[in-house]
Motif scaffolding. Structure first.
Motif, PDB file in Angstrom:
ATOM      1  N   GLY A 219     -53.540 -18.846  42.813  1.00  0.00           N
ATOM      2  CA  GLY A 219     -53.492 -20.300  42.681  1.00  0.00           C
ATOM      3  C   GLY A 219     -53.764 -21.046  43.971  1.00  0.00           C
ATOM      4  O   GLY A 219     -54.179 -22.200  43.956  1.00  0.00           O
ATOM      5  N   HIS A 220     -53.550 -20.377  45.123  1.00  0.00           N
ATOM      6  CA  HIS A 220     -53.702 -21.053  46.412  1.00  0.00           C
ATOM      7  C   HIS A 220     -55.179 -21.281  46.730  1.00  0.00           C
ATOM      8  O   HIS A 220     -56.027 -20.445  46.437  1.00  0.00           O
ATOM      9  N   TYR A 221     -55.479 -22.406  47.376  1.00  0.00           N
ATOM     10  CA  TYR A 221     -56.877 -22.775  47.651  1.00  0.00           C
ATOM     11  C   TYR A 221     -57.568 -21.748  48.544  1.00  0.00           C
ATOM     12  O   TYR A 221     -58.765 -21.489  48.386  1.00  0.00           O
ATOM     13  N   LYS A 222     -56.825 -21.122  49.469  1.00  0.00           N
ATOM     14  CA  LYS A 222     -57.489 -20.183  50.397  1.00  0.00           C
ATOM     15  C   LYS A 222     -57.933 -18.908  49.686  1.00  0.00           C
ATOM     16  O   LYS A 222     -58.723 -18.139  50.236  1.00  0.00           O
ATOM     17  N   TYR A 223     -57.448 -18.678  48.455  1.00  0.00           N
ATOM     18  CA  TYR A 223     -57.887 -17.517  47.681  1.00  0.00           C
ATOM     19  C   TYR A 223     -58.848 -17.928  46.562  1.00  0.00           C
ATOM     20  O   TYR A 223     -59.033 -17.202  45.591  1.00  0.00           O
ATOM     21  N   LEU A 224     -59.475 -19.107  46.711  1.00  0.00           N
ATOM     22  CA  LEU A 224     -60.341 -19.623  45.652  1.00  0.00           C
ATOM     23  C   LEU A 224     -61.505 -18.686  45.344  1.00  0.00           C
ATOM     24  O   LEU A 224     -61.887 -18.508  44.184  1.00  0.00           O
ATOM     25  N   LYS A 225     -62.072 -18.050  46.376  1.00  0.00           N
ATOM     26  CA  LYS A 225     -63.222 -17.160  46.135  1.00  0.00           C
ATOM     27  C   LYS A 225     -62.807 -15.976  45.259  1.00  0.00           C
ATOM     28  O   LYS A 225     -63.592 -15.481  44.444  1.00  0.00           O
ATOM     29  N   THR A 226     -61.549 -15.512  45.415  1.00  0.00           N
ATOM     30  CA  THR A 226     -61.035 -14.422  44.579  1.00  0.00           C
ATOM     31  C   THR A 226     -60.886 -14.899  43.133  1.00  0.00           C
ATOM     32  O   THR A 226     -61.208 -14.175  42.183  1.00  0.00           O
ATOM     33  N   THR A 227     -60.423 -16.127  42.965  1.00  0.00           N
ATOM     34  CA  THR A 227     -60.259 -16.701  41.625  1.00  0.00           C
ATOM     35  C   THR A 227     -61.608 -16.861  40.938  1.00  0.00           C
ATOM     36  O   THR A 227     -61.758 -16.524  39.754  1.00  0.00           O
ATOM     37  N   ILE A 228     -62.606 -17.352  41.671  1.00  0.00           N
ATOM     38  CA  ILE A 228     -63.947 -17.514  41.100  1.00  0.00           C
ATOM     39  C   ILE A 228     -64.521 -16.149  40.719  1.00  0.00           C
ATOM     40  O   ILE A 228     -65.116 -15.990  39.652  1.00  0.00           O
ATOM     41  N   PHE A 229     -64.321 -15.153  41.575  1.00  0.00           N
ATOM     42  CA  PHE A 229     -64.804 -13.799  41.281  1.00  0.00           C
ATOM     43  C   PHE A 229     -64.181 -13.284  39.979  1.00  0.00           C
ATOM     44  O   PHE A 229     -64.861 -12.680  39.148  1.00  0.00           O
ATOM     45  N   GLY A 230     -62.886 -13.540  39.809  1.00  0.00           N
ATOM     46  CA  GLY A 230     -62.210 -13.119  38.578  1.00  0.00           C
ATOM     47  C   GLY A 230     -62.789 -13.766  37.338  1.00  0.00           C
ATOM     48  O   GLY A 230     -62.933 -13.135  36.291  1.00  0.00           O
ATOM     49  N   LEU A 231     -63.148 -15.051  37.449  1.00  0.00           N
ATOM     50  CA  LEU A 231     -63.707 -15.785  36.302  1.00  0.00           C
ATOM     51  C   LEU A 231     -65.133 -15.368  35.987  1.00  0.00           C
ATOM     52  O   LEU A 231     -65.525 -15.290  34.822  1.00  0.00           O
ATOM     53  N   THR A 232     -65.930 -15.098  37.027  1.00  0.00           N
ATOM     54  CA  THR A 232     -67.344 -14.778  36.789  1.00  0.00           C
ATOM     55  C   THR A 232     -67.551 -13.303  36.482  1.00  0.00           C
ATOM     56  O   THR A 232     -68.416 -12.940  35.699  1.00  0.00           O
TER      57      THR A 232
END
Length: 567
Positions: A219-232
């Motif tokens: 959920g943290h903004y600094k891990y946004l690239k990990t979140t996007i990777f999970g979605l894509t």
């Protein structure tokens, strides 16, 4: 909009009996002849196949959708026949809901019933739905998953989430920084199967006809690239956006909602921590969400779920219409309304039907590499999703592209789905594959394992039709962005904006263009038509791949577009 407002729409959605799909209307099933019974059982088998192991029977409804209803006696006889039909094809039935109807020709009390028919699990062919879990930091995502999958309520201090964390710093801070997977099963009777009663993952898989795999994202903004990777990369079927009732829409909530919508992942919302707030605060948060969902950029129809009947309606409407957005309000500490979310997951149908699944399985094998591990006594293991085809133990595939653009031969030694062994993997399923003594250093995230017959095309450069969602200044040639396409995540340079008079011309927020990107580090395997998302700081854009440029085409491409003469 509440669920009751959608009941009429739900009842009249089908004007006639559809040949395809897993919903079947039956006026009554009273004492059929043996020939009729065999025909009904064959029809049920077809509906189960269409719903990939699930079907919904609406009893007391004519083929044209008219709700006639049945007397108490006829309803009992019809449900008894349906149970016999289910036993014949190896399935169980669960009564979802009954409702009284007014029938003009008869003043007696008549009912219609909605029944879920689900196959008994066999040979690991359970229905598997992937749900990405999004939301701002401290909204209660991991705690909610802990409660759902462990079967125990939280103590208010985060005890339920401890089993989900993968790193020491996550336990110390209480914040997820990596992608983790949790499973929640439902058996053929619609009962929850989870880690309670000391079950193992293998036992959950064996007992379940339907599996919900939660992809817990940061959920943290600094891990946004990990979140996007999970979605894509992990191709979720649905997204669950968790919003704290005490904080409302805060931090990355809007960003996560926007990402799910940009990638066209159907989203529903869970308002958590209602035990910490007054009813007025919860209502304020729900109204805030409804306003955002109704805005022109979203165009969603919010649907507040307050009863089991609402949950059934929400699950069916959510799968039929992309605009419906169910909203749940619950507590992981008191357990308030948790059962409504479980009902929703139990009923939620798959988005793809058996025909689409069959078409993907007919294609050549393509497995996306998302995770790489070294396991003692096993060797190199890769985790990911089978995009197309069928993969079996012992299959020989090629993996790549390497930094030199080559593909390397390897053998699949064994496979696991949801932490239990399996022999066959079908398109759309996620799994881990053991590759024996294959050198781990030759692998990286973003690679693909494909059939040697495929002759895969790799590219350094590609074109994409994009729309620039936000950019602080201007988007021009030479600008570098992080590109996400499926499991590929790499920095790319904007080579040119096609269709512009001068290739130094810029792109501004809201504008569309066909852009030529060039990867910085190594070539990648891409598919034409694949969804694309790119970002750099506050710059964000979405689009799809329109053309791949193999190495041999790049020089002639640059010359054709007049770029070589300008250097």
């Amino acid at each position: 909009m509440c669920a009751h407002d959608l009941l009429f729409f739900n009842d009249t959605f089908h004007l006639f009996q559809a040949e395809e799909g897993n919903i079947e209307y039956k006026l009554k099933l009273v004492n059929p002849t043996q020939y009729r019974f065999e025909h009904l059982a064959t029809q049920l088998k077809w509906r189960l196949q269409e719903g990939r192991g699930e079907a919904v029977y609406q009893i007391g409804v004519e083929d044209n959708g008219l709700m006639v209803g049945l007397t108490e006696e006829d309803m009992k006889a019809s449900l008894k026949t349906l149970r016999r039909m289910a036993e014949k094809v190896g399935a169980d039935i669960t009564l979802l809901r009954e409702r009284e109807v007014d029938y003009e020709l008869d003043r007696s009390r008549r009912k219609i019933a909605e029944v879920l028919v689900r196959k008994v699990p066999d040979d690991q062919q359970f229905l598997d739905l992937r749900v990405a879990v999004l939301g701002n930091v401290d909204s209660g995502k991991s705690t909610l998953l802990g409660v759902l999958t462990q079967g125990e309520l939280d103590n208010g201090r985060g005890r339920a989430r401890l089993n989900l964390f993968r790193h020491l710093h996550e336990i110390q801070t209480g914040r997820t920084s990596s992608i983790s997977f949790e499973i929640l099963g439902f058996n053929s009777k619609g009962e929850v199967v989870n880690y309670s009663e000391s079950r193992t993952a293998e036992e959950i898989c064996e007992s379940s006809s339907k599996m919900i795999t939660f992809i817990d994202l940061a959920g943290h903004y600094k891990y946004l690239k990990t979140t996007i990777f999970g979605l894509t990369s992990y191709c979720p079927d649905f997204a669950m956006l968790v919003v704290g009732a005490n904080t409302g829409i805060a931090g990355t909530t809007r960003e996560h909602l926007g990402l799910a919508m940009a990638l066209k992942v159907p989203i529903f919302i869970v308002v958590s921590k209602v035990d910490l707030c007054s009813s007025g605060t919860v209502e304020k948060t729900v109204r805030q969400l409804e306003r955002v969902l109704k805005q022109p950029g979203c165009n969603k129809v919010p649907m507040l779920v307050t009863s089991p009947d609402d949950a059934v309606t929400a699950a069916q409407q959510f799968a039929q219409s992309a605009s419906i957005t169910p909203i749940f309000t619950l507590s992981s500490v008191s357990g308030e309304n948790l059962d409504l979310l479980k009902v929703f997951f139990n009923i939620l149908p798959p988005l793809s039907n058996s025909k689409e699944q069959e078409e993907l399985m007919q294609q050549l094998t393509e497995f996306q590499v998302d995770e790489i591990y070294s396991v003692p006594d096993v060797g190199t293991v890769v985790g990911g999703t089978l995009y197309s085809g069928v993969c079996r133990e012992g299959d020989r595939l090629v993996v790549g592209p390497t930094d030199e653009g080559k593909f390397l031969r390897l053998k699949v030694c064994s496979m696991q789905r949801n932490r239990s062994a399996c022999r066959v993997l079908r398109a759309g399923q996620a799994a881990t594959l053991a590759l024996g003594n294959f050198d781990r250093s030759l692998l990286r995230k973003g690679m693909v394992m494909v059939s040697p017959k495929m002759n895969p095309t790799i590219c350094w450069q590609f074109e994409a039709a994009i729309v620039l969602l936000f950019h602080a200044k201007t988007f021009r040639r030479g600008f570098q962005v992080t590109v996400h396409v499926g499991n590929v995540r790499q920095t790319a340079t904007v080579e040119c904006l096609l269709g512009k008079v001068h290739f130094s011309e810029e792109l501004r927020t809201g504008e569309r263009a066909v852009v030529c990107f060039r990867f910085m580090k190594h070539p990648e395997y891409l598919r034409v038509g694949a969804k694309l998302l790119f970002r750099e700081g506050v710059t964000k854009g979405i689009g799809h791949v329109t053309h791949l440029l193999p190495t041999s085409e790049i020089l002639s491409y640059l010359d054709t577009h007049g770029f070589l003469s300008t250097t």
